[in-house]
Design a protein around this motif. Structure first.
Motif, PDB file in Angstrom:
ATOM      1  N   GLU A 113     -39.271  -5.816 -29.233  1.00  0.00           N
ATOM      2  CA  GLU A 113     -38.693  -4.797 -28.341  1.00  0.00           C
ATOM      3  C   GLU A 113     -39.054  -3.380 -28.801  1.00  0.00           C
ATOM      4  N   THR A 114     -39.020  -3.151 -30.102  1.00  0.00           N
ATOM      5  CA  THR A 114     -39.369  -1.792 -30.559  1.00  0.00           C
ATOM      6  C   THR A 114     -40.857  -1.538 -30.334  1.00  0.00           C
ATOM      7  N   ALA A 115     -41.684  -2.575 -30.469  1.00  0.00           N
ATOM      8  CA  ALA A 115     -43.128  -2.400 -30.223  1.00  0.00           C
ATOM      9  C   ALA A 115     -43.354  -2.054 -28.749  1.00  0.00           C
ATOM     10  N   SER A 172     -33.875 -12.311 -20.002  1.00  0.00           N
ATOM     11  CA  SER A 172     -34.039 -11.211 -19.047  1.00  0.00           C
ATOM     12  C   SER A 172     -35.502 -10.793 -18.963  1.00  0.00           C
ATOM     13  N   ALA A 173     -35.811 -10.119 -17.854  1.00  0.00           N
ATOM     14  CA  ALA A 173     -37.137  -9.517 -17.692  1.00  0.00           C
ATOM     15  C   ALA A 173     -36.902  -8.120 -17.126  1.00  0.00           C
ATOM     16  N   PHE A 174     -37.787  -7.174 -17.498  1.00  0.00           N
ATOM     17  CA  PHE A 174     -37.570  -5.797 -17.052  1.00  0.00           C
ATOM     18  C   PHE A 174     -38.858  -5.121 -16.608  1.00  0.00           C
ATOM     19  N   CYS A 175     -38.714  -4.242 -15.618  1.00  0.00           N
ATOM     20  CA  CYS A 175     -39.807  -3.329 -15.281  1.00  0.00           C
ATOM     21  C   CYS A 175     -39.732  -2.197 -16.308  1.00  0.00           C
ATOM     22  N   ARG A 176     -40.690  -1.278 -16.284  1.00  0.00           N
ATOM     23  CA  ARG A 176     -40.741  -0.258 -17.323  1.00  0.00           C
ATOM     24  C   ARG A 176     -39.475   0.628 -17.381  1.00  0.00           C
ATOM     25  N   PRO A 177     -39.077   1.245 -16.264  1.00  0.00           N
ATOM     26  CA  PRO A 177     -37.878   2.106 -16.362  1.00  0.00           C
ATOM     27  C   PRO A 177     -36.631   1.337 -16.788  1.00  0.00           C
ATOM     28  N   CYS A 178     -36.493   0.105 -16.311  1.00  0.00           N
ATOM     29  CA  CYS A 178     -35.293  -0.670 -16.678  1.00  0.00           C
ATOM     30  C   CYS A 178     -35.341  -1.115 -18.141  1.00  0.00           C
ATOM     31  N   PHE A 179     -36.554  -1.380 -18.659  1.00  0.00           N
ATOM     32  CA  PHE A 179     -36.636  -1.742 -20.077  1.00  0.00           C
ATOM     33  C   PHE A 179     -36.222  -0.550 -20.946  1.00  0.00           C
ATOM     34  N   LEU A 180     -36.713   0.638 -20.596  1.00  0.00           N
ATOM     35  CA  LEU A 180     -36.360   1.834 -21.379  1.00  0.00           C
ATOM     36  C   LEU A 180     -34.852   2.064 -21.335  1.00  0.00           C
ATOM     37  N   PHE A 181     -34.279   1.837 -20.150  1.00  0.00           N
ATOM     38  CA  PHE A 181     -32.823   1.966 -19.995  1.00  0.00           C
ATOM     39  C   PHE A 181     -32.111   0.946 -20.883  1.00  0.00           C
ATOM     40  N   PHE A 182     -32.568  -0.317 -20.818  1.00  0.00           N
ATOM     41  CA  PHE A 182     -31.970  -1.409 -21.602  1.00  0.00           C
ATOM     42  C   PHE A 182     -32.044  -1.103 -23.104  1.00  0.00           C
ATOM     43  N   PHE A 183     -33.216  -0.626 -23.545  1.00  0.00           N
ATOM     44  CA  PHE A 183     -33.434  -0.364 -24.964  1.00  0.00           C
ATOM     45  C   PHE A 183     -32.483   0.731 -25.470  1.00  0.00           C
ATOM     46  N   VAL A 239     -29.156   0.607 -28.198  1.00  0.00           N
ATOM     47  CA  VAL A 239     -28.929   1.486 -29.355  1.00  0.00           C
ATOM     48  C   VAL A 239     -27.568   2.180 -29.211  1.00  0.00           C
ATOM     49  N   GLU A 240     -27.287   2.669 -28.022  1.00  0.00           N
ATOM     50  CA  GLU A 240     -26.006   3.353 -27.789  1.00  0.00           C
ATOM     51  C   GLU A 240     -24.829   2.423 -28.068  1.00  0.00           C
ATOM     52  N   ARG A 241     -24.975   1.179 -27.613  1.00  0.00           N
ATOM     53  CA  ARG A 241     -23.886   0.209 -27.822  1.00  0.00           C
ATOM     54  C   ARG A 241     -23.689  -0.101 -29.297  1.00  0.00           C
ATOM     55  N   ALA A 242     -24.801  -0.259 -30.016  1.00  0.00           N
ATOM     56  CA  ALA A 242     -24.693  -0.555 -31.454  1.00  0.00           C
ATOM     57  C   ALA A 242     -23.966   0.600 -32.148  1.00  0.00           C
ATOM     58  N   ILE A 243     -24.334   1.822 -31.790  1.00  0.00           N
ATOM     59  CA  ILE A 243     -23.718   3.000 -32.423  1.00  0.00           C
ATOM     60  C   ILE A 243     -22.221   3.051 -32.094  1.00  0.00           C
ATOM     61  N   ALA A 244     -21.889   2.820 -30.822  1.00  0.00           N
ATOM     62  CA  ALA A 244     -20.487   2.914 -30.408  1.00  0.00           C
ATOM     63  C   ALA A 244     -19.670   1.769 -30.996  1.00  0.00           C
ATOM     64  N   HIS A 245     -20.196   0.557 -30.896  1.00  0.00           N
ATOM     65  CA  HIS A 245     -19.471  -0.625 -31.349  1.00  0.00           C
ATOM     66  C   HIS A 245     -19.163  -0.579 -32.838  1.00  0.00           C
ATOM     67  N   GLU A 246     -20.142  -0.089 -33.624  1.00  0.00           N
ATOM     68  CA  GLU A 246     -19.970  -0.063 -35.082  1.00  0.00           C
ATOM     69  C   GLU A 246     -19.510   1.308 -35.588  1.00  0.00           C
ATOM     70  N   ARG A 247     -19.237   2.213 -34.663  1.00  0.00           N
ATOM     71  CA  ARG A 247     -18.845   3.594 -35.015  1.00  0.00           C
ATOM     72  C   ARG A 247     -19.782   4.193 -36.061  1.00  0.00           C
ATOM     73  N   MET A 248     -21.068   4.184 -35.729  1.00  0.00           N
ATOM     74  CA  MET A 248     -22.072   4.624 -36.707  1.00  0.00           C
ATOM     75  C   MET A 248     -22.075   6.127 -36.917  1.00  0.00           C
ATOM     76  N   CYS A 249     -21.962   6.878 -35.830  1.00  0.00           N
ATOM     77  CA  CYS A 249     -22.016   8.340 -35.955  1.00  0.00           C
ATOM     78  C   CYS A 249     -21.482   8.980 -34.681  1.00  0.00           C
TER      79      CYS A 249
END
Ligand code: AMP
Ligand code: FES
Ligand code: ZN
Length: 310
Positions: free
Chosen positions: A207-209, A19-30, A34-44
């Motif tokens: 990605e975090t950088a 994939s490739a992203f413009c700035r707003p879409c990258f921030l959305f993707f990022f 995180v939201e998916r990881a939290i939901a999928h693994e029931r982190m908090c």
């Protein structure tokens, strides 16, 4: 190159995600990752109070930023490890980040705690590598701070590159007890432990950088000076070469391990900690690994002071 989501001009190319992203879409993707990881693994849950361990590096500060943006109740935790200029600079980055965003921060300076031991001293006296001493000390102070502050969850910024390198190390030596505990969520195994989660476990360091850069997060770029020559870095280099030749390797390595192999290891995980006879924190022996380390330092320091060989 065009943005995969909106077709605007792309700023970032993520080969692993094709994939490739413009700035707003990258921030959305990022954020969505995180939201998916939290939901999928029931982190908090949004009701819980999260203690976010922040080192001043890009991963943990980016994570704290996302969690706060997503509306989670967060408090930062910074441990002053006493590693000279590196610790001074990383502490300053964390303080600035928290102050500019109005986020609460707890600071624990190891040298000022009861044991009074900073990492370099522990490493020197015990002749351990600084990283080995540091791992034990950090774990203890994370657990102690989470318990003391009544937090529900301890969050760390371990990313995909960290997890893949750790997995490689564990697999190369078939450390089955470590493989049993290599998961993005660790439920508490003792009343004095809180749940530990790693929401960036599938998010690459690159990605975090990019996220930190786009959000204007000022982080410490230098690695800890003790990291040079650490085996973990060697594994990271090897994995980067594999990733360059075959994008998506790290993601598949970690994801497939968790899906198909990890459950077999965690089934044999049987040990439950008891109470440390010195500090009351969870321990797998009579005393916990932190107290055992402190005891070793104290004994060796006393012997050296009495003139005996260490
Ligand atoms: P490391 O062990 O340095 O790879 O760091 C892994 C994670 O541990 C970071 O993403 C942070 O969440 C946490 N961490 C590392 N060092 C510190 C520190 N000095 N204070 C608080 N958290 C830390
Ligand atoms: Fe612990 Fe470098 S951060 S030894
Ligand atoms: Zn103890």
């Amino acid at each position: 190159m065009k943005c995969t989501r909106c077709r605007a001009r792309a700023e970032v190319h993520l080969r692993a995600h094709n994939s490739a992203f413009c700035r707003p879409c990258f921030l959305f993707f990022f954020r969505r990752q995180v939201e998916r990881a939290i939901a999928h693994e029931r982190m908090c849950t949004p009701e819980e109070h999260l203690l976010v361990a922040v080192s001043g590096g890009k991963d943990s500060l980016a994570l704290w930023d996302v969690l706060a943006e997503l509306g989670y109740r967060t408090t930062g935790l910074y441990l002053g490890l006493g590693i000279g200029a590196y610790s001074t600079a990383s502490h300053a980055k964390v303080e600035t980040f928290a102050a500019t965003r109005g986020l609460p921060l707890r600071v624990v300076d190891l040298a000022r705690e009861e044991s009074g031991l900073a990492i370099p001293e522990v490493a020197r006296v015990t002749r351990r590598t600084a990283c080995a001493a540091c791992g034990t000390m950090k774990r203890h102070y994370f657990d102690a701070a989470a318990l003391e502050g009544g937090f529900d969850v301890l969050v760390t910024g371990h990313n995909l590159d960290d997890e893949a390198a750790r997995l490689m190390g564990n697999v190369l030596r078939w450390q089955t007890d470590h493989l049993a505990r290599q998961r993005p969520v660790l439920p508490p195994t003792h009343p004095r432990f809180v749940r530990k989660v790693k929401p960036l476990y599938l998010t690459g360091e690159y990605e975090t950088a990019v996220y930190a850069f786009m959000r204007g997060i000022d982080y410490i770029v230098d690695e800890c000076p003790n990291a040079a020559g650490a085996t973990q870095l060697l594994y990271k280099e090897a994995l980067n070469r594999l990733e360059a030749a075959s994008p998506g390797t790290k993601l598949a390595f970690v994801k497939e391990f968790l899906r198909s192999a990890q459950p077999a290891f965690s089934q044999v995980e049987g040990r439950r900690p008891q109470d440390c006879t010195r500090c009351g924190m969870p321990a797998y022996g009579e005393v916990c690994s932190f107290c055992s380390l402190v005891r070793e330092v104290q004994a060796k320091t006393a012997r050296a002071a009495a003139g005996a060989p260490a």
